[in-house]
Design a protein around this motif. Structure first.
Motif, PDB file in Angstrom:
ATOM      1  N   THR A 284      15.911  52.512   8.733  1.00 55.38           N
ATOM      2  CA  THR A 284      16.940  53.256   8.667  1.00 55.38           C
ATOM      3  C   THR A 284      18.348  52.980   8.067  1.00 55.38           C
ATOM      4  O   THR A 284      19.110  53.548   7.207  1.00 55.38           O
ATOM      5  N   ALA A 285      18.597  51.506   8.083  1.00 54.23           N
ATOM      6  CA  ALA A 285      19.858  51.277   7.678  1.00 54.23           C
ATOM      7  C   ALA A 285      19.808  50.982   6.152  1.00 54.23           C
ATOM      8  O   ALA A 285      20.822  51.353   5.238  1.00 54.23           O
ATOM      9  N   ILE A 286      18.422  50.583   5.700  1.00 48.88           N
ATOM     10  CA  ILE A 286      18.323  50.783   4.233  1.00 48.88           C
ATOM     11  C   ILE A 286      18.447  52.117   3.618  1.00 48.88           C
ATOM     12  O   ILE A 286      19.244  52.341   2.561  1.00 48.88           O
ATOM     13  N   CYS A 287      17.735  52.897   4.187  1.00 46.96           N
ATOM     14  CA  CYS A 287      18.007  54.609   3.522  1.00 46.96           C
ATOM     15  C   CYS A 287      19.462  54.972   3.852  1.00 46.96           C
ATOM     16  O   CYS A 287      19.949  55.809   3.136  1.00 46.96           O
ATOM     17  N   ALA A 288      20.226  54.585   4.947  1.00 46.63           N
ATOM     18  CA  ALA A 288      21.579  54.978   4.720  1.00 46.63           C
ATOM     19  C   ALA A 288      22.430  54.323   3.893  1.00 46.63           C
ATOM     20  O   ALA A 288      23.220  55.257   3.182  1.00 46.63           O
ATOM     21  N   VAL A 289      22.377  53.152   3.666  1.00 46.06           N
ATOM     22  CA  VAL A 289      23.392  52.554   3.112  1.00 46.06           C
ATOM     23  C   VAL A 289      23.085  52.457   1.373  1.00 46.06           C
ATOM     24  O   VAL A 289      23.783  52.535   0.685  1.00 46.06           O
ATOM     25  N   GLU A 290      21.741  52.127   1.242  1.00 47.12           N
ATOM     26  CA  GLU A 290      21.284  52.002  -0.165  1.00 47.12           C
ATOM     27  C   GLU A 290      20.949  53.544  -0.849  1.00 47.12           C
ATOM     28  O   GLU A 290      21.324  53.852  -1.777  1.00 47.12           O
ATOM     29  N   ASN A 291      19.999  54.118   0.134  1.00 48.58           N
ATOM     30  CA  ASN A 291      19.879  55.303  -0.664  1.00 48.58           C
ATOM     31  C   ASN A 291      20.706  56.738  -0.487  1.00 48.58           C
ATOM     32  O   ASN A 291      21.117  57.428  -1.364  1.00 48.58           O
ATOM     33  N   SER A 292      21.164  56.845   0.734  1.00 46.85           N
ATOM     34  CA  SER A 292      22.036  57.981   1.159  1.00 46.85           C
ATOM     35  C   SER A 292      23.789  57.551   0.502  1.00 46.85           C
ATOM     36  O   SER A 292      24.009  58.587  -0.258  1.00 46.85           O
ATOM     37  N   LEU A 293      24.335  56.776   0.989  1.00 50.19           N
ATOM     38  CA  LEU A 293      25.524  56.240   0.764  1.00 50.19           C
ATOM     39  C   LEU A 293      25.948  55.758  -0.667  1.00 50.19           C
ATOM     40  O   LEU A 293      26.813  55.749  -1.441  1.00 50.19           O
ATOM     41  N   GLN A 294      24.767  55.090  -1.167  1.00 53.95           N
ATOM     42  CA  GLN A 294      24.439  54.488  -2.498  1.00 53.95           C
ATOM     43  C   GLN A 294      25.789  53.593  -2.406  1.00 53.95           C
ATOM     44  O   GLN A 294      26.624  53.467  -3.694  1.00 53.95           O
ATOM     45  N   LEU A 295      26.021  52.838  -1.363  1.00 55.89           N
ATOM     46  CA  LEU A 295      27.482  51.792  -1.297  1.00 55.89           C
ATOM     47  C   LEU A 295      27.405  50.711  -2.265  1.00 55.89           C
ATOM     48  O   LEU A 295      26.391  50.458  -2.859  1.00 55.89           O
ATOM     49  N   ARG A 296      28.585  50.532  -3.134  1.00 51.39           N
ATOM     50  CA  ARG A 296      28.689  49.534  -4.152  1.00 51.39           C
ATOM     51  C   ARG A 296      29.660  48.648  -3.877  1.00 51.39           C
ATOM     52  O   ARG A 296      30.652  48.814  -2.783  1.00 51.39           O
ATOM     53  N   ARG A 297      29.460  47.577  -4.509  1.00 51.44           N
ATOM     54  CA  ARG A 297      30.379  46.373  -4.472  1.00 51.44           C
ATOM     55  C   ARG A 297      31.893  46.855  -4.295  1.00 51.44           C
ATOM     56  O   ARG A 297      32.177  47.578  -5.320  1.00 51.44           O
ATOM     57  N   GLY A 298      32.691  46.009  -3.593  1.00 50.09           N
ATOM     58  CA  GLY A 298      34.158  46.405  -3.728  1.00 50.09           C
ATOM     59  C   GLY A 298      34.658  47.771  -2.856  1.00 50.09           C
ATOM     60  O   GLY A 298      36.083  47.909  -2.651  1.00 50.09           O
ATOM     61  N   GLU A 299      33.679  48.647  -2.356  1.00 45.33           N
ATOM     62  CA  GLU A 299      34.087  49.572  -1.589  1.00 45.33           C
ATOM     63  C   GLU A 299      34.323  49.334  -0.222  1.00 45.33           C
ATOM     64  O   GLU A 299      33.841  48.053   0.368  1.00 45.33           O
ATOM     65  N   THR A 300      34.878  50.196   0.686  1.00 44.14           N
ATOM     66  CA  THR A 300      35.194  49.939   1.859  1.00 44.14           C
ATOM     67  C   THR A 300      34.268  50.774   2.796  1.00 44.14           C
ATOM     68  O   THR A 300      34.373  52.066   2.363  1.00 44.14           O
ATOM     69  N   ILE A 301      33.632  50.229   3.685  1.00 41.55           N
ATOM     70  CA  ILE A 301      32.861  51.202   4.601  1.00 41.55           C
ATOM     71  C   ILE A 301      33.255  51.107   6.133  1.00 41.55           C
ATOM     72  O   ILE A 301      33.321  49.828   6.449  1.00 41.55           O
ATOM     73  N   LEU A 302      33.272  52.157   6.659  1.00 44.92           N
ATOM     74  CA  LEU A 302      33.337  51.945   8.310  1.00 44.92           C
ATOM     75  C   LEU A 302      31.873  52.163   8.788  1.00 44.92           C
ATOM     76  O   LEU A 302      31.363  53.408   8.528  1.00 44.92           O
ATOM     77  N   ILE A 303      31.584  51.262   9.644  1.00 47.54           N
ATOM     78  CA  ILE A 303      30.111  51.544  10.198  1.00 47.54           C
ATOM     79  C   ILE A 303      30.547  51.463  11.569  1.00 47.54           C
ATOM     80  O   ILE A 303      30.875  50.599  12.375  1.00 47.54           O
ATOM     81  N   GLN A 304      30.081  52.828  12.271  1.00 48.75           N
ATOM     82  CA  GLN A 304      30.254  53.079  13.675  1.00 48.75           C
ATOM     83  C   GLN A 304      29.468  52.449  14.616  1.00 48.75           C
ATOM     84  O   GLN A 304      28.106  52.813  14.135  1.00 48.75           O
ATOM     85  N   GLY A 305      29.667  51.946  15.577  1.00 48.48           N
ATOM     86  CA  GLY A 305      28.533  51.369  16.810  1.00 48.48           C
ATOM     87  C   GLY A 305      28.111  50.096  16.408  1.00 48.48           C
ATOM     88  O   GLY A 305      26.870  49.947  16.285  1.00 48.48           O
ATOM     89  N   GLY A 306      28.873  49.116  15.957  1.00 48.54           N
ATOM     90  CA  GLY A 306      28.251  47.993  15.309  1.00 48.54           C
ATOM     91  C   GLY A 306      27.678  47.003  16.325  1.00 48.54           C
ATOM     92  O   GLY A 306      26.670  46.386  15.795  1.00 48.54           O
ATOM     93  N   ALA A 307      27.494  47.376  17.673  1.00 49.46           N
ATOM     94  CA  ALA A 307      26.957  46.621  18.537  1.00 49.46           C
ATOM     95  C   ALA A 307      25.175  46.956  18.606  1.00 49.46           C
ATOM     96  O   ALA A 307      24.423  46.334  19.197  1.00 49.46           O
ATOM     97  N   GLY A 308      25.047  48.298  17.840  1.00 46.59           N
ATOM     98  CA  GLY A 308      23.761  48.929  18.243  1.00 46.59           C
ATOM     99  C   GLY A 308      22.657  48.319  17.035  1.00 46.59           C
ATOM    100  O   GLY A 308      23.212  47.626  16.158  1.00 46.59           O
ATOM    101  N   GLY A 309      21.370  48.654  17.046  1.00 46.85           N
ATOM    102  CA  GLY A 309      20.476  48.008  16.406  1.00 46.85           C
ATOM    103  C   GLY A 309      20.406  48.477  14.939  1.00 46.85           C
ATOM    104  O   GLY A 309      20.489  47.363  14.059  1.00 46.85           O
ATOM    105  N   VAL A 310      20.630  49.747  14.523  1.00 49.86           N
ATOM    106  CA  VAL A 310      20.621  50.080  13.302  1.00 49.86           C
ATOM    107  C   VAL A 310      22.106  49.462  12.539  1.00 49.86           C
ATOM    108  O   VAL A 310      22.005  48.945  11.224  1.00 49.86           O
TER     109      VAL A 310
END
Ligand SMILES: NC(=O)c1ccc[n+]([C@@H]2O[C@H](COP(=O)([O-])OP(=O)(O)OC[C@H]3O[C@@H](n4cnc5c(N)ncnc54)[C@H](OP(=O)(O)O)[C@@H]3O)[C@@H](O)[C@H]2O)c1
Length: 306
Positions: free
Chosen positions: A128-154
């Motif tokens: 799920t994390a790979i699909c969300a961060v790499e495929n869906s958001l296509q996160l790039r170096r230098g960007e700022t991301i808020l990841i909600q619920g940091g203590a959870g598994g995903v």
């Protein structure tokens, strides 16, 4: 075989532990003797009937790690004795048990350096994390991301992946989990018990939302114009933003062997380490489901099956 299953929808109290028939490997399938299965945020929702499965008895659970004990017709790339991990095909549940039959095409080889418990913990969360961060958001170096619920598994997997990509990572959790979320690599961790994230976070390029309800809808506020947010805890579609200058996404989470191989690669290179794990015996699956349903814990809940 022993299994934890439901025969009607309801809260964790409807989960029963008992005997069900062993599965057999159909064409293209393998039977896996399960060593560990993980408890995911989806499982209490499945028990409650949110996903509309109607076939009882319904064994809960979506991911697993174990050893191949039988091979169906047409399977040439896995053999009896192989140690494997994976996530059941989309729409299927049934890993809280001693044996399961699953398509060989969605199963990955478990690396020797990864325990069955950690492999089970990382399967659906990593996918799920790979699909969300790499495929869906296509996160790039230098960007700022808020990841909600940091203590959870995903989120634990996503924080580490986002740091590897080179993003600045902000995350949220309750007071008791602040050190844990920092230890995953988050640059800034906000205690949602004392601080409203919308007051202190702004100009994010991306949001990965894993909590749901109003946390999801309020997350649009932290995005800069042109920012994008992806949602996994708000049902099958992303919530609609009130502003028109941001994009709301819902990641596809396909079951494919290549994602298990990517998890193994990220772990093998030391990029992602397993989440904090709390173990339960399979016979105590109801206790684990209770903890999951309450939605306040750290890391992953994993069932030790054998
Ligand atoms: N294929 C898919 O679409 C897919 C796959 C996997 C998961 N999901 C969904 O994604 C969600 C997350 O799943 P998960 O298994 O990673 O975790 P989870 O078990 O559902 O989440 C537990 C975590 O949520 C945190 N949390 C609860 N309320 C919070 C709040 N207001 N702000 C910040 N954190 C909060 C808790 O931390 P504290 O104790 O610190 O509060 C706890 O660690 C679930 O809704 C699940 O159904 C979807």
């Amino acid at each position: 075989m022993k299994a934890a299953y439901i025969e009607k929808f309801g809260g964790p109290e409807v989960l029963t532990y008992g005997d069900l028939p062993d599965p057999v490997a159909g064409a293209g399938q393998v039977v896996v003797d399960v060593v560990a299965a993980s408890v995911n945020g989806a499982d209490p929702k499945v028990a409650a009937g949110d996903y509309k499965q109607t076939k009882f008895p319904l064994i809960l659970g979506r991911d697993f790690s174990g050893k191949v004990s039988a091979v169906g017709d047409g399977v040439s790339d896995l053999k009896v004795g192989d140690e494997v991990f994976g996530v059941l095909e989309t729409g299927r549940d049934g890993t809280y048990c001693e044996k399961l039959a699953v398509g060989a095409n969605v199963v990955g080889k478990k690396p020797a350096g990864l325990s069955h418990v950690d492999a089970a913990a990382m399967a659906l969360t990593g996918l799920t994390a790979i699909c969300a961060v790499e495929n869906s958001l296509q996160l790039r170096r230098g960007e700022t991301i808020l990841i909600q619920g940091g203590a959870g598994g995903v989120a634990a997997f996503a924080i580490q992946l986002a740091k590897h990509i080179g993003a600045h990572v902000i995350s949220t959790c309750s007071t008791g989990n602040l050190d844990y979320v920092r230890s995953l690599g988050a640059d800034e961790v906000i205690d949602y018990k004392t601080t409203d994230f919308t007051k202190v976070v702004k100009n994010c390029d991306a949001v990965f939302e894993t909590v749901g309800d109003d946390v999801a809808t309020r997350s649009f506020a932290v995005l800069k114009p042109g920012g994008r947010a992806t949602f996994i805890a708000s049902g099958a579609t992303a919530p609609k933003p009130e502003r028109s200058d941001v994009t709301a996404l819902r990641p596809a989470v396909p079951r494919e062997r290549k994602y298990m191989e990517r998890i193994a690669e990220l772990h093998g290179k030391g990029i992602v380490r397993p989440q904090h794990v709390t173990l339960f015996e399979l016979a105590k699956a109801r206790e684990a489901l209770n903890v999951s349903a309450a939605r306040h814990f750290k890391g992953k809940l994993v069932l030790k099956v054998r």
